[in-house]
Design a protein around this motif. Structure first.
Motif, PDB file in Angstrom:
ATOM      1  N   TYR A 235       0.827  -1.202   0.000  1.00  0.00           N
ATOM      2  CA  TYR A 235       0.000   0.000   0.000  1.00  0.00           C
ATOM      3  C   TYR A 235       0.864   1.256   0.000  1.00  0.00           C
ATOM      4  O   TYR A 235       0.502   2.268  -0.620  1.00  0.00           O
ATOM      5  N   SER A 236       1.988   1.209   0.697  1.00  0.00           N
ATOM      6  CA  SER A 236       2.855   2.386   0.773  1.00  0.00           C
ATOM      7  C   SER A 236       3.341   2.798  -0.614  1.00  0.00           C
ATOM      8  O   SER A 236       3.390   3.993  -0.943  1.00  0.00           O
ATOM      9  N   LEU A 237       3.692   1.820  -1.445  1.00  0.00           N
ATOM     10  CA  LEU A 237       4.137   2.103  -2.814  1.00  0.00           C
ATOM     11  C   LEU A 237       2.986   2.676  -3.634  1.00  0.00           C
ATOM     12  O   LEU A 237       3.165   3.671  -4.363  1.00  0.00           O
ATOM     13  N   LEU A 238       1.817   2.073  -3.531  1.00  0.00           N
ATOM     14  CA  LEU A 238       0.672   2.540  -4.309  1.00  0.00           C
ATOM     15  C   LEU A 238       0.232   3.939  -3.889  1.00  0.00           C
ATOM     16  O   LEU A 238      -0.121   4.775  -4.736  1.00  0.00           O
ATOM     17  N   LEU A 239       0.261   4.213  -2.591  1.00  0.00           N
ATOM     18  CA  LEU A 239      -0.110   5.548  -2.113  1.00  0.00           C
ATOM     19  C   LEU A 239       0.812   6.616  -2.690  1.00  0.00           C
ATOM     20  O   LEU A 239       0.381   7.709  -3.065  1.00  0.00           O
ATOM     21  N   GLU A 240       2.098   6.259  -2.789  1.00  0.00           N
ATOM     22  CA  GLU A 240       3.069   7.221  -3.325  1.00  0.00           C
ATOM     23  C   GLU A 240       2.931   7.380  -4.832  1.00  0.00           C
ATOM     24  O   GLU A 240       2.925   8.507  -5.351  1.00  0.00           O
ATOM     25  N   GLU A 241       2.815   6.257  -5.546  1.00  0.00           N
ATOM     26  CA  GLU A 241       2.773   6.308  -7.002  1.00  0.00           C
ATOM     27  C   GLU A 241       1.480   6.939  -7.520  1.00  0.00           C
ATOM     28  O   GLU A 241       1.480   7.609  -8.549  1.00  0.00           O
ATOM     29  N   LEU A 242       0.402   6.707  -6.815  1.00  0.00           N
ATOM     30  CA  LEU A 242      -0.902   7.189  -7.275  1.00  0.00           C
ATOM     31  C   LEU A 242      -1.314   8.498  -6.631  1.00  0.00           C
ATOM     32  O   LEU A 242      -2.363   9.061  -6.998  1.00  0.00           O
ATOM     33  N   GLN A 243      -0.529   8.944  -5.658  1.00  0.00           N
ATOM     34  CA  GLN A 243      -0.828  10.189  -4.946  1.00  0.00           C
ATOM     35  C   GLN A 243      -2.239  10.158  -4.359  1.00  0.00           C
ATOM     36  O   GLN A 243      -3.054  11.059  -4.565  1.00  0.00           O
ATOM     37  N   VAL A 244      -2.507   9.067  -3.638  1.00  0.00           N
ATOM     38  CA  VAL A 244      -3.798   8.887  -2.974  1.00  0.00           C
ATOM     39  C   VAL A 244      -3.615   9.242  -1.505  1.00  0.00           C
ATOM     40  O   VAL A 244      -2.620   8.876  -0.880  1.00  0.00           O
ATOM     41  N   ALA A 245      -4.616   9.920  -0.935  1.00  0.00           N
ATOM     42  CA  ALA A 245      -4.470  10.451   0.419  1.00  0.00           C
ATOM     43  C   ALA A 245      -4.673   9.397   1.499  1.00  0.00           C
ATOM     44  O   ALA A 245      -3.973   9.401   2.514  1.00  0.00           O
ATOM     45  N   THR A 246      -5.638   8.492   1.312  1.00  0.00           N
ATOM     46  CA  THR A 246      -5.976   7.531   2.362  1.00  0.00           C
ATOM     47  C   THR A 246      -6.018   6.108   1.819  1.00  0.00           C
ATOM     48  O   THR A 246      -6.192   5.882   0.609  1.00  0.00           O
ATOM     49  N   ILE A 247      -5.902   5.151   2.733  1.00  0.00           N
ATOM     50  CA  ILE A 247      -5.978   3.740   2.350  1.00  0.00           C
ATOM     51  C   ILE A 247      -7.375   3.399   1.856  1.00  0.00           C
ATOM     52  O   ILE A 247      -7.552   2.611   0.917  1.00  0.00           O
TER      53      ILE A 247
END
Length: 288
Positions: A125-137
């Motif tokens: 999730y940490s990688l996806l949050l960074e790559e997609l610039q998503v604020a929350t899980i």
């Protein structure tokens, strides 16, 4: 592919502003995730050489959705915004990108997950949050679930480990110059697969040989067991018959037994012998 077909028909006569509008429409359209055929059309290729503020970005936008990622979009946008107005108009204008609407942003994020999945089977999730610039899980998981419903990918959300386990993804268009790298990867995969299959075949042969040996040993054991069982049964049968014959032969008249009652006088019954019988017969004749 079927979702792209109407845009391919329209694109045959689309030029200039119409071609630019077509690119905007196709990158926003739901269900369209491959763009290679549209990108290769001559009238779309012409947009690459048109240096006008209105038409130039459409080719770069189509490239972005064909084989690049959301991070590429953010990097390119930041680079363009950092340029001076003169540089923007002269040097960077052909490679600039227009702002994306929400439908385009969401689609590009889906495609970014697909690209990331080609590099690793498990996406934290940490990688996806960074790559997609998503604020929350929660927002990230909703995005992934929507992608699964659209059959862009298949996978399992592991909330405990905070990761996405990829099972399948759709294919993306291949970027020019990457064919050789893909062929090398496929060759390596084919070699590895052949080695694994060869080892599996060997293991299957060994397992088959072992299974046959075990079966033969079991059959031999069963034969020995049945033979021994038959022999024991025959011996038991012969033993019972012998004792019955012996009892018949040694009848009361031929028995020489001492009866020893526990509470009475000892009695001895003796079988008369042949000599005694002859002597008794002789005495009877003499008396006569």
């Amino acid at each position: 592919m079927a979702s792209l077909e109407p845009f391919l028909l329209i694109s045959k006569s689309a030029k200039g502003a119409a071609a630019a509008k077509l690119v905007q429409d196709v990158t926003s359209a739901p269900g369209v995730f491959v763009f290679a055929e549209l990108l290769e059309l001559p009238n779309i290729q012409e947009a690459r050489s048109i240096v006008t503020e209105q038409h130039a970005p459409c080719f770069s936008l189509l490239q972005l959705f064909s084989y690049r990622t959301f991070r590429d979009y953010l990097g390119r946008l930041r680079h363009v915004c950092a340029c001076t107005l003169l540089t923007l108009l002269i040097a960077e204008h052909k490679d600039s990108l227009p702002p994306l609407n929400q439908a385009q942003i969401t689609k590009l994020k889906y495609l970014t997950i697909v690209t990331l999945a080609t590099e690793r089977h498990i996406l934290p999730y940490s990688l996806l949050l960074e790559e997609l610039q998503v604020a929350t899980i929660r927002e990230l998981e909703d995005l992934i679930i929507d992608a699964i419903y659209l059959d862009v990918l298949r996978g399992k959300l592991d909330q405990k480990e905070q990761q996405l386990e990829i099972e399948y993804t759709m294919g993306r268009d291949l970027e020019p110059g990457k064919l050789e790298k893909l062929l090398e990867a496929l060759q390596s995969w084919a070699t590895t697969t052949a080695t694994v299959l060869s080892e599996l075949d060997q293991k299957l042969i060994e397992a088959g040989t072992y299974s046959a040996a075990v079966q033969l040993a079991n059959e031999q054991h069963e034969k020995v067991y049945l033979a021994n069982l038959k022999m024991v049964q025959e011996r038991q049968k012969d033993g019972k018959g012998g004792r019955r014959g012996q009892l018949s032969q040694n009848s009361v008249d031929s028995m020489d037994i001492d009866e020893l009652p526990s509470d009475g006088p000892k009695l001895r019954i003796r079988k008369p012998t042949m000599d005694a019988a002859l002597k008794q017969s002789q005495r009877k004749r003499n008396r006569a």
